[in-house]
Structures are given as structure tokens and as C-alpha cells.
Design an enzyme around this catalytic site. Structure first.
Site, mmCIF file in Angstrom:
data_model
loop_
_atom_site.group_PDB
_atom_site.id
_atom_site.type_symbol
_atom_site.label_atom_id
_atom_site.label_comp_id
_atom_site.label_asym_id
_atom_site.label_seq_id
_atom_site.Cartn_x
_atom_site.Cartn_y
_atom_site.Cartn_z
ATOM 1 C CG ASP A 12 -1.910 1.133 1.198
ATOM 2 O OD1 ASP A 12 -2.721 1.143 0.253
ATOM 3 O OD2 ASP A 12 -1.872 2.021 2.069
ATOM 4 C CE1 TYR A 17 -0.370 7.563 3.454
ATOM 5 C CE2 TYR A 17 0.084 5.403 2.523
ATOM 6 C CZ TYR A 17 -0.767 6.272 3.160
ATOM 7 O OH TYR A 17 -2.016 5.844 3.503
ATOM 8 C CE LYS A 46 -4.058 4.459 0.246
ATOM 9 N NZ LYS A 46 -2.754 4.422 0.916
ATOM 10 C CG HIS A 79 -4.965 9.295 0.343
ATOM 11 N ND1 HIS A 79 -3.595 9.255 0.307
ATOM 12 C CD2 HIS A 79 -5.301 8.828 1.574
ATOM 13 C CE1 HIS A 79 -3.136 8.786 1.454
ATOM 14 N NE2 HIS A 79 -4.153 8.520 2.247
#
Ligand SMILES: NC(=O)C1=CN([C@@H]2O[C@H](COP(=O)(O)OP(=O)(O)OC[C@H]3O[C@@H](n4cnc5c(N)ncnc54)[C@H](OP(=O)(O)O)[C@@H]3O)[C@@H](O)[C@H]2O)C=CC1
Ligand SMILES: O=C1CO[C@H](CO)[C@@H](O)[C@@H]1O
Length: 282
Positions: A12, A17, A46, A79
Site C-alpha cells: 500500500d 506518503y 493513491k 485518497h
């Protein structure tokens, strides 16, 4: 690398991030070692909130693909349902409404469909969407969302949203499955169930850890996919070894009784955004 060696095949990621480069390098390395091929992996990333305008979706995904050194992702998610202006900070917690964009989620979805049509994303879906936001997409979509990634753990079992998603064949991926232990102590965040002494005692009976008991419950009893995060090799291995035991009904009943309908991940700074998802019951 530790995760791939342990047997994980779903990773993921998210543009936000900043983990796409590292994941891309690890996958490349493991392919070169002959451990996996690209087709063995299921890579999710995302779309971040600053890029919700229809024509910004594909360029943002291309940036993610460049980071990942891949020519497609297996799953691309919106997201959060709320959008920010492109020039706003990526987490504009003190900026208020001036940072918000009012792009409709159905416009963003058209951008996602374009990414799918181009083959850059083999599947498209959403994250942190509530029931009415999914309903809105289902009414207009040419390509339906295959996944909703939302918080699921024993303290917040999210059962009604899971049932709703399943009724439309939307797979639920549960984030913060262990209750994000490092957030315990923040206002309103309940003690993660894996720290409950009764669960710890129960785990011993199965010769497992309390984290393994919790993950087994989520997969087998709530029917969700889980994405526990760990930077610790031994825990990465531990969190993978959850499929070789069956919880007794009385233990399942106890874990169910720990539900408090309390989230860890609220993004409450954005509670005044028109698309903030967590004011609805589910
Ligand atoms: N779509 C979204 O909006 C969101 C998605 N996510 C996704 O979900 C993933 C997981 O969620 P996250 O918030 O990290 O929460 P988790 O519930 O996965 O908890 C992670 C914490 O638990 C610890 N931990 C992991 N395994 C064990 C174990 N076996 N025993 C004891 N402690 C353990 C980790 O420590 P350590 O690392 O030190 O080992 C870390 O502190 C994220 O990485 C992200 O990919 C998360 C939040 C929101
Ligand atoms: O995916 C995520 C990881 O955690 C962040 C901070 O709580 C979330 O906002 C974000 O959605």
C-alpha cells in the site's frame, strides 16, 4: 524487501506518503534477484487531495509511476473525498477553507476513469468514502470503484459500511488494523484491542500474539483485507502468519464486544470541508 521475502504481495503506497520510490526500488531489486515478477505484485497508490481536478489525475498518477519505476499500478485510489487547491500545502491544517477546492468527487472520478482507460491503473477505487459518496459515484460511473480503503479495527469495526460496500462487490481494505498503537494516548483514541490483557491471554491459547489474533479476526470474521504497517522485520513476519488458526466463537464474541465506534484516523482538521466523510453515521 523484508515484506516481499516474508511473502507479502500487496503493498500500500500513496503519493502523499513519499514511499513510492522505496517500494519501486525494493520491487525492482526482488525482480532482479528472481524472487518475484512484476505480475506477482499488487501495487496500490493513491491520488492526493491537491490533485482532484479531472485533468490533474492522470499527470499525478504518471508522477507516482515515475517514482515507482512502473508502467501501471494494480489499484489507484482517491485518497480522501475532500480536495485542496493545488497551490495549498498538502496537509493544510491551519489554513482553513481558503485551502479547500470545491471539485465534485464525480469530476475526480472521471479523471480516475481516464487513468483506467489508458491502462495506467488496472483497477480504480476510493478511500475514506462514506456510503452516500459511494452512492453518488455509482450513479455516474462508467467504471465502478472496486475498493474502498477505510479504517477497520476491533475498536472501530465499521460493519455497516463494510456490508454496504459488499452489497456492490466493493472490496473493503482495512487500514489501521492494529489501531495504530503510536496514537494511543491522543485525545479520544481508545486503547488498541491488541493491548487488552484478555486478548493477550486469549492469544497464548492459540500460540499466537494478540496482533495475530486481531488480524485473523478482521480477515476471517469481518471479511476485509488488512494492511498492517511495521518497520520491524519480526513483526512483518508475525503479521503475515495469521491464516493457520481458527478463533473459537466465544473469543470472536469477546473481540466483537470491544467495538467502541471510535476512530484513530479522523482528519478532523478538515471537518468543515463540504466533502468531509465522517459526519454521516457511515
Ligand atoms: N487511506 C488512508 O487514509 C489511510 C491508510 N493507511 C494505511 O494503512 C497502513 C496501516 O495503518 P497504520 O496507521 O500504520 O496503523 P497500524 O494499525 O498498522 O499500526 C501500526 C503500528 O503498529 C505497530 N505494529 C505493527 N505490527 C505489530 C505487531 N505485530 N506487534 C506490535 N506492534 C505492531 C507498528 O510498529 P513498528 O512499525 O514500529 O513495528 C506501528 O506502530 C498504513 O501504513 C497506510 O498504508 C493508514 C491510515 C490512513
Ligand atoms: O493515509 C494516511 C496516513 O495517515 C495520515 C495521518 O493520520 C492520514 O491522514 C492519511 O490518510
Amino acid at each position: 524487501m523484508n515484506a516481499i521475502d516474508a511473502g507479502y504481495r500487496h503493498i500500500d503506497c500513496a503519493w502523499r506518503y513519499g514511499n513510492e520510490r522505496d517500494v519501486g526500488e525494493a520491487v525492482e531489486q526482488k525482480i532482479s534477484e528472481g524472487v518475484i515478477s512484476r505480475g506477482d505484485m499488487f501495487i496500490t497508490t493513491k491520488l492526493w487531495c491537491n490533485f482532484h481536478e479531472k485533468n490533474k489525475v492522470v499527470p499525478l498518477l504518471k508522477d507516482s509511476l515515475k517514482n515507482l519505476k512502473m508502467n501501471y499500478v494494480d489499484l489507484f485510489l482517491i485518497h480522501w473525498p475532500f480536495g485542496f487547491k493545488e497551490e495549498a500545502p498538502s496537509w493544510p491544517k491551519n489554513k482553513g477553507k481558503s485551502a479547500y477546492s470545491d471539485v465534485d468527487i464525480t469530476d475526480t472520478w472521471q479523471g480516475m476513469e481516464k487513468a483506467y482507460d489508458l491502462g495506467l491503473a488496472r483497477n480504480i477505487g476510493v478511500s475514506n468514502f462514506n456510503k452516500s459518496q459511494i452512492e453518488k459515484l455509482l450513479l455516474v460511473s462508467r467504471t465502478r470503484p472496486v475498493c474502498n480503503q477505510v479504517e477497520v479495527n476491533p475498536n472501530f469495526n465499521n460493519k455497516r459500511l463494510i456490508a454496504y460496500c459488499k452489497s456492490f462487490d466493493i472490496v473493503v481494505v482495512g487500514y489501521c488494523p492494529l489501531g495504530r498503537i503510536e496514537s494511543f494516548g491522543r485525545p479520544g483514541v481508545p486503547k488498541p484491542t491488541m493491548l487488552d490483557p484478555k486478548i493477550m491471554k486469549m492469544a497464548k491459547k492459540y500460540n499466537k500474539t494478540s496482533a495475530q489474533v486481531v488480524l485473523n479476526y478482521l480477515v476471517n470474521n469481518l471479511g476485509v483485507a488488512v494492511i498492517p504497517k511495521s518497520i520491524t522485520k519480526s513483526r512483518i513476519i508475525e503479521n503475515f502468519n495469521i491464516f493457520d488458526f481458527q478463533l473459537e466463537q466465544k473469543d470472536i464474541d469477546y473481540i466483537e464486544s470491544t467495538n467502541k465506534n471510535a476512530r484513530v484516523c479522523l482528519a478532523s482538521y478538515f471537518g468543515d470541508h463540504k466533502d468531509y466523510p465522517f459526519h454521516d453515521e457511515f
